[in-house]
Design an enzyme around this catalytic site. Sequence first.
Site, PDB file in Angstrom:
ATOM      1  CD  GLU A 194      -3.178  -1.201   1.946  1.00  0.00           C
ATOM      2  OE1 GLU A 194      -3.252  -0.390   2.874  1.00  0.00           O
ATOM      3  OE2 GLU A 194      -4.081  -2.026   1.698  1.00  0.00           O
ATOM      4  CD  GLU A 315      -3.432  -6.246   2.632  1.00  0.00           C
ATOM      5  OE1 GLU A 315      -4.353  -5.588   3.169  1.00  0.00           O
ATOM      6  OE2 GLU A 315      -2.233  -5.987   2.792  1.00  0.00           O
TER       7      GLU A 315
END
Length: 511
Positions: A194, A315
Amino acid sequence: MRKKIFFFILPFIAMKINAQNSIVIHADMGKDTINRNIYGHFAEHLGHCIYGGFYVGENNPKIPNVNGVRSDVIEALKKLKIPVLRWPGGCFADTYHWKDGIGPKDKRPSMLNVWWGNVKEDNSFGTNEFLNMCELLGAQPYISGNVGSGSPQELSDWVKYADHPNGSSPMTDLRQKNGRTNPWNVKYWGLGNEAWGCGGNMTAEYYANVYRQFATFMNNPGKRLYRIASGASDDDYHWTEVLMKEIPPYLYDALGLHHYSVIDWNKKSSATNFSEEEYFITMKKALLMDELVTKHSAIMDKYDPAKKKGLVVDEWGGWYDVEPGTNPAFLFQQNTMRDAMIAGTTLNIFNNHCDRVRMANLAQTINVLQAVILTNEEKMILTPTYHVMEMYNVHQDAVMLPLELTSNDYTVGSEKLKAISASASRDKNGAIHISLVNIDAENSQDVSITMNGLIFKTVTGRILTSERLQNYNSFENPDKIEPKSFSKAIIKGSNISVKLPPFSAVVLELK
Ligand code: AHR
């Protein structure tokens, strides 16, 4: 005249009420393989995923373990056929300095886990423990490297420690000193997590440059690494576009993508005590995965029409409020039939997009978010999500069979979703597996399946369902929800008719 119109319309009304869900499976047309890594998992240093979940310490007198890893967990994950495990984060990854987690445990420094509750991380579970555990599980490791607060040198050293031949550098000498001579040959390496958020709050343009720098110094002589760039969040298509444009093909193998099924980030609601409206919104978010994968893939197609690069959904899963009384930073949530519906539909989406989706990692394996396993001291239970993943593991490395699906609507208020989700594959022995989900919370659904290009003799099946959508397995009642054999599939010539109860997942086997 009025009467006439009524009689004209009547058959259409009747058709709508009795509408038949139908699936045509092109058994003679399969060409893409469902990469087993689509059934991958994710383990972060977060709450009780690692400590208490996977790892209880080598000298634990109460909980049976192999080198500190719970024996019950090893057995359950082997049965699941866990193909790949991502570690050590998540947000934790970009704060993690791997050299703190090697060597004698009493000499390893501690740190605060600043992302997840500022708890003490004593580094007792580090690289050797993780990679040895993957060998025990028969799973490929996927290491998420620290790009946000690490250096190219640190990541390059990690690759050498894990992968380079014995005696080739100070890093491999260090490995030998720590009791491991041969390399583990880690293939999958993520470069940050991220990067648009907890991994450094970078722009796509800036990250693309940083990526190029880090990737340049990661290599394994004679064996190609599979380097995964930190990917977009949800519908951030700009992120994917920039990475595809700015990173030279020889420096990467895949882009990531993260998408959670969350009702509202500011009001996530209970994991077990939810209304049908909340269930509907969760499923709407879960089914959005199809659009996300389609659109990110379309951008990748522009730069990589031969589909050499993978999309790795590293994810995904449902995210709710934590269980009452637990640490909010530990993300511990129960797992109901709603989660089984998320898992069943999402895995069908990944199977159907296996030409581009090469890996996916459910968040997270144990005690965190949509876990497949929950532990409480010496007790361990399997969640409905575990059972879906176990039922679906027949698709691993099988050839995906394209299908056309016509589905009734599942309607709540003025909104609707497709009630039925499906995918199909042919395994190496010629058996065909069809996974079907009915997300409708109220109505059973009749499905008519036509097999194009195949003659089969028998159909058997397994089903996961329960009396209530909100039901879950608990430490007191661990087997409340588990797969049962399914007899509501009937062969009629080249068709199969199936009756799916409300909120159920079924896997059929045709031979
Ligand atoms: O899975 C929990 C967290 O969600 C991860 O650490 C992070 O990558 C994501 O935002």
